[in-house]
Design an enzyme around this catalytic site. Structure first.
Site, PDB file in Angstrom:
ATOM      1  N   SER A   7       8.455 -12.731  -4.777  1.00  6.33           N
ATOM      2  CA  SER A   7       7.428 -11.820  -4.258  1.00  6.33           C
ATOM      3  C   SER A   7       6.290 -11.666  -5.256  1.00  6.33           C
ATOM      4  CB  SER A   7       8.040 -10.449  -3.964  1.00  6.33           C
ATOM      5  OG  SER A   7       7.033  -9.493  -3.704  1.00  6.33           O
ATOM      6  N   HIS A  43       6.594   4.316   9.729  1.00  7.64           N
ATOM      7  CA  HIS A  43       6.060   4.057  11.068  1.00  7.64           C
ATOM      8  C   HIS A  43       7.248   3.742  11.959  1.00  7.64           C
ATOM      9  CE1 HIS A  43       3.564   2.886  14.361  1.00  7.64           C
ATOM     10  NE2 HIS A  43       3.650   1.577  14.167  1.00  7.64           N
ATOM     11  N   LYS A  87      11.885  -9.517  -2.228  1.00  6.34           N
ATOM     12  CA  LYS A  87      12.443 -10.858  -2.142  1.00  6.34           C
ATOM     13  C   LYS A  87      12.120 -11.646  -3.408  1.00  6.34           C
ATOM     14  CE  LYS A  87      12.350 -11.362   2.898  1.00  6.34           C
ATOM     15  NZ  LYS A  87      11.829 -12.162   4.039  1.00  6.34           N
ATOM     16  N   SER A  95       4.514  -9.184  -5.522  1.00  3.47           N
ATOM     17  CA  SER A  95       4.447  -7.783  -5.949  1.00  3.47           C
ATOM     18  C   SER A  95       5.407  -7.463  -7.091  1.00  3.47           C
ATOM     19  CB  SER A  95       4.766  -6.862  -4.765  1.00  3.47           C
ATOM     20  OG  SER A  95       3.847  -7.029  -3.712  1.00  3.47           O
ATOM     21  N   ASP A 136       5.493  -4.306   9.943  1.00  7.06           N
ATOM     22  CA  ASP A 136       6.298  -4.143  11.162  1.00  7.06           C
ATOM     23  C   ASP A 136       7.008  -5.423  11.581  1.00  7.06           C
ATOM     24  OD1 ASP A 136       5.607  -1.456  11.475  1.00  7.06           O
ATOM     25  OD2 ASP A 136       3.842  -1.926  12.688  1.00  7.06           O
ATOM     26  N   SER A 140     -30.448  14.827  14.045  1.00  3.06           N
ATOM     27  CA  SER A 140     -31.688  15.352  14.625  1.00  3.06           C
ATOM     28  C   SER A 140     -31.478  15.766  16.076  1.00  3.06           C
ATOM     29  CB  SER A 140     -32.780  14.283  14.567  1.00  3.06           C
ATOM     30  OG  SER A 140     -32.488  13.220  15.465  1.00  3.06           O
ATOM     31  N   SER A 191       0.819  -1.214   0.000  1.00  2.89           N
ATOM     32  CA  SER A 191       0.000   0.000   0.000  1.00  2.89           C
ATOM     33  C   SER A 191       0.852   1.263   0.000  1.00  2.89           C
ATOM     34  CB  SER A 191      -0.925  -0.007   1.225  1.00  2.89           C
ATOM     35  OG  SER A 191      -1.646   1.207   1.329  1.00  2.89           O
ATOM     36  N   GLN A 192       1.733   1.421   0.991  1.00  2.00           N
ATOM     37  CA  GLN A 192       2.569   2.614   1.052  1.00  2.00           C
ATOM     38  C   GLN A 192       3.715   2.545   0.047  1.00  2.00           C
ATOM     39  OE1 GLN A 192       2.284   5.502   2.701  1.00  2.00           O
ATOM     40  NE2 GLN A 192       0.391   4.935   3.737  1.00  2.00           N
TER      41      GLN A 192
END
Length: 341
Positions: free
Chosen positions: A51, A108, A48, A53, A83, A252, A27-28
């Site tokens: 992978s 992160h 790797k 991806s 992580d 409301s 994602s990032q």
């Protein structure tokens, strides 16, 4: 008041003059890599062998190297793996390729804050964390806008780490919206707390308890689902647009009055004390230790809890109801009702 850093405050040429390896293409990872490339930065992807991806990264025009080769080639190494995998990835492929003058970038602070990764002397360590998911970071960049970022420097070996961090933030489009200075400790502890106490853990448990309460009182599961889960998006969108005040302005008088008198009965002061205990576990490293030990053991607790959540009756009810929603378009790679990735 917090100072906000914008495009005009950062020098894009600093990151344009560096070779950048983005380790990970999720994602990032894909958003950082594409945005940096569009900003004139030379980028390779580290993945790797085998992978899933790799094909996507190559289709989008990137050179793909192993994490080790990418780290050896680059001046700036961006670690965007999950992580729990960063520690092993760093030890196996990155650490031995770090030399004086290089920079490690994180989105992160988990592994730096809790000591799972320690950079060698002479290496800058910075954090550039967009406050949105990767697809939003990319979409906003392509639209000429940006997602706000928070930026930190843990190690400024070069004396120029802040300048490069802001340049990187500009390269991914974050300073179009604005950047805020923070620390690795502040980012990590507040991010984990928000996820656990409010955004994920707190909200999920609140919704499940609400659903169970209505079901146990004899109401139809479909009606219960609409009232405690489906309509949550409408309320959160209002809060996102204008805070709690706009949410209360939009509903409301009956709903607003119920908010004031019943909210504190459900989320009573003891909940705040429980939140403080959650924060204490984060600050002490107890949560990180529990998470990493479980992951190292094959994630038995994690997988058991995931399975339990998937088996909650709110999930089967939701799967059936979502078939009725003509506007609902699921992500191409998501299986409805499954948490597994």
């Amino acid at each position: 008041m917090t100072d906000i850093v914008y495009d005009k405050d950062a020098d894009l040429s600093l990151i344009q003059g560096r070779k950048v390896a983005v380790i990970g293409y999720g994602s990032q990872g894909h958003a950082h890599a594409l945005n940096l490339r569009d900003s004139g930065v030379e980028v390779v992807i580290g993945l790797k062998e085998g992978s899933t991806s790799r094909a996507k990264a190559e289709e989008q025009g990137f050179t793909v190297k192993t994490p080790s080769d990418a780290s050896a080639w680059a001046d700036v190494i961006v670690i965007l793996a999950p992580d729990q995998h960063q520690r092993g990835l760093y030890a196996d492929s990155v650490r031995d390729n770090l030399t004086e003058g290089k920079t490690l970038v994180f989105a992160h602070g988990f592994n730096i804050r809790f000591g799972y990764i320690e950079a060698p002397e002479g290496v800058d360590v910075v954090l550039v964390a967009p406050k949105g998911p990767g697809h939003t970071v990319r979409r906003e960049f392509e639209a000429g806008r940006g997602v706000p970022v928070i930026v930190a420097v843990e190690v400024d070996a070069s004396g120029k780490a802040w300048d490069l961090a802001w340049s990187y933030a500009k390269g991914i489009g974050g300073l179009r919206a604005g950047g805020i200075r923070t620390t690795f400790t502040e980012e990590t502890e507040t991010d984990l707390f928000g996820e656990q106490a409010v955004l994920c853990g707190g909200t999920s448990q609140l919704v499940q308890y609400g659903f169970e309460t209505l079901m146990e009182a004899g109401y139809q599961p479909q009606i219960a689902y609409f009232e405690v889960l489906h309509e949550l998006k409408l309320i959160v969108d209002l809060m996102w647009e204008g805070g709690i005040a706009k949410q209360r302005w939009s509903i409301s008088d009956t709903a607003e009055y119920g908010d004031y008198v019943s909210g504190p009965r459900v989320i009573s002061p003891d909940v705040k004390e429980n939140m403080k205990a959650v924060l204490a576990d984060i600050q002490s490293g107890a949560f990180a230790d529990r998470f990493i030990k479980d992951q190292d053991a094959g994630a038995p607790e994690f997988l058991e809890l995931r399975k339990k959540g998937e088996e909650h009756p709110i999930e089967s009810t939701g799967r059936e109801l979502r078939k009725l929603f003509a506007w609902n378009k699921a992500d191409d790679d998501y299986t409805d009702g499954s948490v597994a990735r």
